[in-house]
Design a protein around this motif. Sequence first.
Motif, PDB file in Angstrom:
ATOM      1  N   THR A  88       0.535   6.017  -6.503  1.00  0.00           N
ATOM      2  CA  THR A  88       0.681   5.177  -5.312  1.00  0.00           C
ATOM      3  C   THR A  88       2.145   5.142  -4.896  1.00  0.00           C
ATOM      4  OG1 THR A  88       1.036   3.124  -6.561  1.00  0.00           O
ATOM      5  CG2 THR A  88      -1.248   3.663  -5.958  1.00  0.00           C
ATOM      6  N   LEU A  89       2.352   4.834  -3.645  1.00  0.00           N
ATOM      7  CA  LEU A  89       3.700   4.626  -3.129  1.00  0.00           C
ATOM      8  C   LEU A  89       3.901   3.134  -2.921  1.00  0.00           C
ATOM      9  CD1 LEU A  89       3.847   7.497  -0.469  1.00  0.00           C
ATOM     10  CD2 LEU A  89       4.965   7.430  -2.703  1.00  0.00           C
ATOM     11  N   PRO A  90       5.140   2.646  -3.089  1.00  0.00           N
ATOM     12  CA  PRO A  90       5.380   1.207  -2.915  1.00  0.00           C
ATOM     13  C   PRO A  90       5.170   0.776  -1.463  1.00  0.00           C
ATOM     14  CG  PRO A  90       7.444   2.380  -3.328  1.00  0.00           C
ATOM     15  CD  PRO A  90       6.350   3.379  -3.451  1.00  0.00           C
ATOM     16  N   ASP A  91       4.783  -0.479  -1.290  1.00  0.00           N
ATOM     17  CA  ASP A  91       4.568  -1.039   0.043  1.00  0.00           C
ATOM     18  C   ASP A  91       5.890  -1.344   0.749  1.00  0.00           C
ATOM     19  OD1 ASP A  91       1.797  -0.991  -0.354  1.00  0.00           O
ATOM     20  OD2 ASP A  91       1.834  -2.972  -1.286  1.00  0.00           O
ATOM     21  N   THR A  92       6.930  -1.611  -0.033  1.00  0.00           N
ATOM     22  CA  THR A  92       8.239  -1.881   0.563  1.00  0.00           C
ATOM     23  C   THR A  92       9.164  -0.708   0.278  1.00  0.00           C
ATOM     24  OG1 THR A  92       8.905  -3.132  -1.402  1.00  0.00           O
ATOM     25  CG2 THR A  92       8.044  -4.397   0.463  1.00  0.00           C
ATOM     26  N   VAL A  93      10.003  -0.409   1.255  1.00  0.00           N
ATOM     27  CA  VAL A  93      10.868   0.772   1.174  1.00  0.00           C
ATOM     28  C   VAL A  93      12.258   0.458   1.699  1.00  0.00           C
ATOM     29  CG1 VAL A  93       8.984   2.446   1.421  1.00  0.00           C
ATOM     30  CG2 VAL A  93      10.096   1.562   3.463  1.00  0.00           C
ATOM     31  N   THR A  94      13.218   1.219   1.230  1.00  0.00           N
ATOM     32  CA  THR A  94      14.546   1.196   1.842  1.00  0.00           C
ATOM     33  C   THR A  94      14.470   2.063   3.098  1.00  0.00           C
ATOM     34  OG1 THR A  94      15.309   3.155   0.664  1.00  0.00           O
ATOM     35  CG2 THR A  94      15.666   1.002  -0.428  1.00  0.00           C
ATOM     36  N   LEU A  95      15.491   2.022   3.922  1.00  0.00           N
ATOM     37  CA  LEU A  95      15.496   2.888   5.106  1.00  0.00           C
ATOM     38  C   LEU A  95      15.492   4.362   4.697  1.00  0.00           C
ATOM     39  CD1 LEU A  95      17.848   1.153   7.702  1.00  0.00           C
ATOM     40  CD2 LEU A  95      15.370   1.471   7.821  1.00  0.00           C
ATOM     41  N   ASP A  96      16.192   4.697   3.619  1.00  0.00           N
ATOM     42  CA  ASP A  96      16.193   6.086   3.149  1.00  0.00           C
ATOM     43  C   ASP A  96      14.796   6.529   2.741  1.00  0.00           C
ATOM     44  OD1 ASP A  96      18.894   6.382   3.603  1.00  0.00           O
ATOM     45  OD2 ASP A  96      19.482   6.127   1.503  1.00  0.00           O
ATOM     46  N   GLU A  97      14.065   5.660   2.028  1.00  0.00           N
ATOM     47  CA  GLU A  97      12.702   5.994   1.621  1.00  0.00           C
ATOM     48  C   GLU A  97      11.777   6.097   2.836  1.00  0.00           C
ATOM     49  OE1 GLU A  97      12.753   3.977  -2.821  1.00  0.00           O
ATOM     50  OE2 GLU A  97      12.204   2.737  -1.097  1.00  0.00           O
ATOM     51  N   ALA A  98      11.972   5.218   3.822  1.00  0.00           N
ATOM     52  CA  ALA A  98      11.176   5.293   5.052  1.00  0.00           C
ATOM     53  C   ALA A  98      11.462   6.603   5.781  1.00  0.00           C
ATOM     54  CB  ALA A  98      11.471   4.093   5.943  1.00  0.00           C
ATOM     55  N   ALA A  99      12.711   7.040   5.748  1.00  0.00           N
ATOM     56  CA  ALA A  99      13.064   8.323   6.381  1.00  0.00           C
ATOM     57  C   ALA A  99      12.355   9.470   5.664  1.00  0.00           C
ATOM     58  CB  ALA A  99      14.576   8.510   6.366  1.00  0.00           C
ATOM     59  N   GLN A 100      12.326   9.438   4.331  1.00  0.00           N
ATOM     60  CA  GLN A 100      11.611  10.465   3.561  1.00  0.00           C
ATOM     61  C   GLN A 100      10.155  10.533   3.981  1.00  0.00           C
ATOM     62  OE1 GLN A 100      12.088   9.062  -0.477  1.00  0.00           O
ATOM     63  NE2 GLN A 100      13.237  10.892  -1.036  1.00  0.00           N
ATOM     64  N   ARG A 101       9.494   9.392   3.992  1.00  0.00           N
ATOM     65  CA  ARG A 101       8.061   9.356   4.284  1.00  0.00           C
ATOM     66  C   ARG A 101       7.745   9.762   5.714  1.00  0.00           C
ATOM     67  NH1 ARG A 101       5.166   4.085   1.667  1.00  0.00           N
ATOM     68  NH2 ARG A 101       6.392   4.017  -0.234  1.00  0.00           N
ATOM     69  N   SER A 102       8.619   9.394   6.634  1.00  0.00           N
ATOM     70  CA  SER A 102       8.339   9.648   8.044  1.00  0.00           C
ATOM     71  C   SER A 102       8.789  11.032   8.496  1.00  0.00           C
ATOM     72  CB  SER A 102       9.026   8.593   8.918  1.00  0.00           C
ATOM     73  OG  SER A 102      10.439   8.732   8.848  1.00  0.00           O
ATOM     74  N   HIS A 104      11.896  11.673   9.246  1.00  0.00           N
ATOM     75  CA  HIS A 104      13.091  11.473  10.073  1.00  0.00           C
ATOM     76  C   HIS A 104      14.330  11.550   9.197  1.00  0.00           C
ATOM     77  CE1 HIS A 104      10.171   9.860  12.888  1.00  0.00           C
ATOM     78  NE2 HIS A 104      11.094  10.006  13.816  1.00  0.00           N
ATOM     79  N   GLY A 105      15.443  11.839   9.787  1.00  0.00           N
ATOM     80  CA  GLY A 105      16.699  11.787   9.063  1.00  0.00           C
ATOM     81  C   GLY A 105      17.068  10.340   8.789  1.00  0.00           C
ATOM     82  N   ALA A 106      17.756  10.122   7.691  1.00  0.00           N
ATOM     83  CA  ALA A 106      18.150   8.758   7.326  1.00  0.00           C
ATOM     84  C   ALA A 106      19.043   8.142   8.398  1.00  0.00           C
ATOM     85  CB  ALA A 106      18.853   8.764   5.967  1.00  0.00           C
ATOM     86  N   GLN A 107      19.954   8.944   8.952  1.00  0.00           N
ATOM     87  CA  GLN A 107      20.864   8.434   9.971  1.00  0.00           C
ATOM     88  C   GLN A 107      20.095   8.051  11.242  1.00  0.00           C
ATOM     89  OE1 GLN A 107      23.991  11.178  11.047  1.00  0.00           O
ATOM     90  NE2 GLN A 107      25.460   9.508  11.146  1.00  0.00           N
ATOM     91  N   SER A 108      19.127   8.875  11.617  1.00  0.00           N
ATOM     92  CA  SER A 108      18.311   8.600  12.795  1.00  0.00           C
ATOM     93  C   SER A 108      17.536   7.301  12.629  1.00  0.00           C
ATOM     94  CB  SER A 108      17.353   9.769  13.032  1.00  0.00           C
ATOM     95  OG  SER A 108      16.384   9.438  13.980  1.00  0.00           O
ATOM     96  N   LEU A 109      16.945   7.109  11.461  1.00  0.00           N
ATOM     97  CA  LEU A 109      16.168   5.892  11.215  1.00  0.00           C
ATOM     98  C   LEU A 109      17.086   4.671  11.149  1.00  0.00           C
ATOM     99  CD1 LEU A 109      13.197   5.202  10.988  1.00  0.00           C
ATOM    100  CD2 LEU A 109      13.453   5.216   8.522  1.00  0.00           C
ATOM    101  N   ALA A 110      18.273   4.846  10.589  1.00  0.00           N
ATOM    102  CA  ALA A 110      19.229   3.729  10.549  1.00  0.00           C
ATOM    103  C   ALA A 110      19.597   3.296  11.970  1.00  0.00           C
ATOM    104  CB  ALA A 110      20.475   4.125   9.767  1.00  0.00           C
ATOM    105  N   GLN A 111      19.756   4.264  12.879  1.00  0.00           N
ATOM    106  CA  GLN A 111      20.041   3.918  14.276  1.00  0.00           C
ATOM    107  C   GLN A 111      18.848   3.207  14.914  1.00  0.00           C
ATOM    108  OE1 GLN A 111      21.145   7.779  15.818  1.00  0.00           O
ATOM    109  NE2 GLN A 111      23.330   7.295  15.694  1.00  0.00           N
ATOM    110  N   MET A 112      17.634   3.704  14.633  1.00  0.00           N
ATOM    111  CA  MET A 112      16.430   3.057  15.170  1.00  0.00           C
ATOM    112  C   MET A 112      16.292   1.625  14.667  1.00  0.00           C
ATOM    113  SD  MET A 112      13.369   5.804  15.039  1.00  0.00           S
ATOM    114  CE  MET A 112      13.701   7.529  15.295  1.00  0.00           C
ATOM    115  N   SER A 113      16.763   1.368  13.441  1.00  0.00           N
ATOM    116  CA  SER A 113      16.621   0.024  12.870  1.00  0.00           C
ATOM    117  C   SER A 113      17.420  -1.012  13.650  1.00  0.00           C
ATOM    118  CB  SER A 113      17.038   0.018  11.394  1.00  0.00           C
ATOM    119  OG  SER A 113      18.445   0.120  11.260  1.00  0.00           O
ATOM    120  N   GLN A 114      18.338  -0.543  14.489  1.00  0.00           N
ATOM    121  CA  GLN A 114      19.111  -1.460  15.327  1.00  0.00           C
ATOM    122  C   GLN A 114      18.397  -1.779  16.631  1.00  0.00           C
ATOM    123  OE1 GLN A 114      21.866  -2.746  13.839  1.00  0.00           O
ATOM    124  NE2 GLN A 114      21.191  -1.411  12.175  1.00  0.00           N
TER     125      GLN A 114
END
Length: 184
Positions: A88-102, A104-114
């Motif tokens: 299983t994968l965890p239900d909560t993720v860091t932005l880096d982990e969300a980037a892996q799963r999606s 997307h690049g980590a930097q791109s997702l960090a910008q989207m988080s704003q």
Amino acid sequence: MEWSFSILLKQPLTREQADAFDHCDALADGAISYTLAPEDPDAHPQCADSAMLRELACDIEAPTLLDAVAQAVQRIRLIDGLHAVGVTLPDTVTLDEAAQRSGHGAQSLAQMSQDQGFPEPESGEGTVLYSWDRVAAFLRDIGEPVPDVPQDLVIAELALRLVNALDGADVSPGTLRALGLPID
């Protein structure tokens, strides 16, 4: 790349398995950890959730999630009686982990988080964690393709369930080959 996931076991670790786990060189790096039930559960009213006792938390460096799961399972099999039956994968993720799963690049997702509408963190102290379901929903809402379940997770889960089902079953190699399974 480091991947975080949990390996589901057929049954909780015994004290003997935990001792073998603690003394196994292949498991000494701390990339795989376990929760052990207390010896006297009556003395510990707040003992761990029984589902947690059947999970091994893994943080494995590998090129893909499937490679990381394979490495973890290979190490786990060094302990007599431990059988991985799922992942299983965890239900909560860091932005880096969300980037892996999606994807997307980590930097791109960090910008989207704003951006307005990006999910608020689930926790803000120490490591900032987000709900994966909410991040995935946000990405889908803005038109980004995000798989419901990563293909590597589907393959790992099915393979572990098949290995578990075949354990002790009397299936001939010819039948397995006829089903399309590579047999050495």
